[in-house]
Design an enzyme around this catalytic site. Structure first.
Site, PDB file in Angstrom:
ATOM      1  CE  LYS A 283      84.076 -67.292  35.716  1.00 14.24           C
ATOM      2  NZ  LYS A 283      83.140 -67.220  34.614  1.00 14.24           N
ATOM      3  NE  ARG A 357      72.381 -69.226  34.785  1.00 19.12           N
ATOM      4  CZ  ARG A 357      72.624 -69.420  33.439  1.00 19.12           C
ATOM      5  NH1 ARG A 357      71.911 -70.276  32.726  1.00 19.12           N
ATOM      6  NH2 ARG A 357      73.598 -68.441  32.861  1.00 19.12           N
TER       7      ARG A 357
END
Length: 507
Positions: A283, A357
């Site tokens: 990130k 996920r």
């Protein structure tokens, strides 16, 4: 964390049908007021049976002298000799509608609590709804997290000491239930606010165990060896880059049989990424520290199942909570790697920052083995949630009927979940050239819905399910508002508990 001191320690709560008999200097009577008929008019006190005409007159005269207003969440503190309290805090409800929603009351109480330090609050309430909302708002508004403050910067005050709710019905059970709900939310906030240096997967699992055992839950913890052996490829894959290995925690509340029938069974699943750098797909540095909140879903699920046990809900609730730290290193999974999720589906990892996920898919398949009637999963899953719905509105996806039920209850309790679709064509965006699925789409659109579509692939057929994306709502990066301070919010603990209560009552 000892069982005797597990979870957030809220102010004590009591209920009375009369005003205090003697004046305590530190006591504050919280009185709702409404705006005058025009901008220049002084606020008026909302009629209630605990204040006689003399007391109301003194309050209103004092407010007018100070130029006070009754706009929503405004605060004015005055001394009223006619009342047996140290002072009176007038909190605004806005225009006089005669019927305010529970969340208006909750937010007003929260604002009041944030201004009260070292005091004993006495609040006037007119109904069970007002009482519940006021108690929740006071406890959540008074919440503070000071575990890492030294004596040099720790607050000098002691916060809100106690709450006495004035109610004509003297509903102690209702007040205690409200206090329990708010305490559960605050416990979730504590977990989210604990920095990743001190809350890593193994420590998170130990805290979950302490909370669970204190509430009488059955607790199971799988360490990295057990996860590897059982084939939890998503959890292992995400945790590979960290020196602090992953965990899977299972917390079980067994509800009593109701009317001779087997209890309904509800699976809860929450994302527990204790810190998310994005892994190899790292990130940007700006605001990465907010990723201390990437276990907000897990925190809410743990708090909710503990609350279900404390409230003795007559349903079975089983929480399955994957915990991992997503770090870049020589051992981290790479973009392009293929892993096998628990249950056998293979996944091409195109982006290691779409890690939530992967751990959730493993947990959902495991939760499905318990054959639940309903499955609720929540996670700080996608930045696309904040793009679509902002920082305060969770996105709710899943089985149409159950999705709408969850969203409706979320709106009723003030967490304001909003139903979102899962269009069938989005599955095509998750096709992989080398595996059963890819973990991200090649498109920049509908990111929140694509993530929900991915999770749908792992939900057992026939199970009513809902996915609640709380990427923004789980963590307040701005200033305090209502009963919500900066940092962890505890969303969607109240939503999930409301759904559990609704299932217990209606199936």
């Amino acid at each position: 964390m000892s069982p005797a001191n597990v979870g957030y320690q809220a102010p004590s709560v009591s209920v009375s049908s009369t005003l205090p008999k003697r004046t305590v200097d530190s006591s504050v009577l919280i009185v709702p007021v409404v705006s005058g008929s025009d901008d220049s008019a002084a606020p008026t006190v909302v009629a209630n049976p605990f204040l006689d005409a003399e007391a109301v007159g003194e309050i209103e005269v004092a407010l007018e002298a100070l130029g006070a207003k009754g706009s929503a969440e405004s605060l004015t503190r005055v001394v009223v000799p006619a009342l047996p309290v140290g002072s009176v805090l007038a909190v605004g409800l806005g225009k006089d509608s005669g019927d305010w929603s529970a969340d208006v009351i909750r937010r007003a109480a929260g604002v009041a609590a944030r201004s009260l330090n070292g005091t004993e609050a006495v609040i006037t309430t007119l109904s069970d709804i007002d009482l519940n909302a006021a108690v929740e708002g006071l406890i959540l508004g008074a919440y503070r997290f000071t575990d890492f403050r030294s004596a040099k910067t720790a607050p000098k005050d002691t916060g809100l000491r106690s709450i006495t709710a004035l109610s004509t019905g003297a509903k102690k059970d209702a007040a205690q239930r409200a206090a329990d709900i708010a305490t559960a939310v605050a416990t979730a906030r504590d977990l989210v606010n604990t920095p990743p240096s001190h809350l890593f997967p193994d420590e998170f699992a130990k805290r979950a165990k302490a909370l669970g055992e204190a509430a009488g839950l059955q607790v199971e913890i799988l360490d990295e060896k057990a996860l590897e052996k059982a084939g939890y490829g998503g959890i292992i894959g995400v945790g590979k880059g960290s020196s602090r290995p992953p965990r899977l925690v299972r917390l079980t509340h067994k509800g009593a049989k109701q009317r001779g029938k087997a209890a309904k069974k509800v699976a809860l699943v929450g994302k527990g990424i204790t810190f998310d750098t994005g892994g190899i797909s790292i990130k940007p540095a700006a605001n990465m520290h907010h990723m201390t909140s990437d276990m907000g879903g897990a925190a809410a699920v743990i708090a909710t199942v503990v609350l279900a046990a404390k409230q003795r809900l007559p349903i079975d609730v089983i929480a399955t909570v994957p915990m991992a730290e997503n770090m870049p290193s020589a051992t981290a999974q790479r973009p392009g790697d293929v892993l096998t999720q628990y249950g056998g589906i293979t996944v091409e990892v195109l982006n290691t920052d779409a890690e939530g996920r992967l751990v959730l898919a493993d947990a959902i398949v495991r939760a499905g083995e318990d054959e639940p009637d309903y499955l609720i999963e929540t996670s700080t899953l996608t930045g696309a949630q904040t793009v679509a719905l902002g920082a305060r509105t969770p996105g709710v996806m899943g089985s149409d009927e159950f999705r709408d039920r969850v969203a409706g209850l979320s709106q009723r309790v003030g967490e304001n979940g909003w139903p979102m679709p899962l269009p069938e064509e989005l599955k095509d965006d998750l096709k992989s050239t080398v595996a059963d699925l890819a973990n991200v789409s090649g498109s920049r659109y509908a990111g929140m819905l694509v993530a929900g579509t991915y999770l749908r692939e792992f939900v057992p057929e026939g199970v009513q399910w809902a996915h609640i994306d709380i990427a923004g709502p789980a963590y307040n990066t701005g200033g305090p508002w209502g009963y919500t301070g900066k940092g962890g919010t505890g969303v969607p603990t109240r939503t999930m508990f409301a759904v559990l209560e609704d299932i217990a009552a209606n199936g």
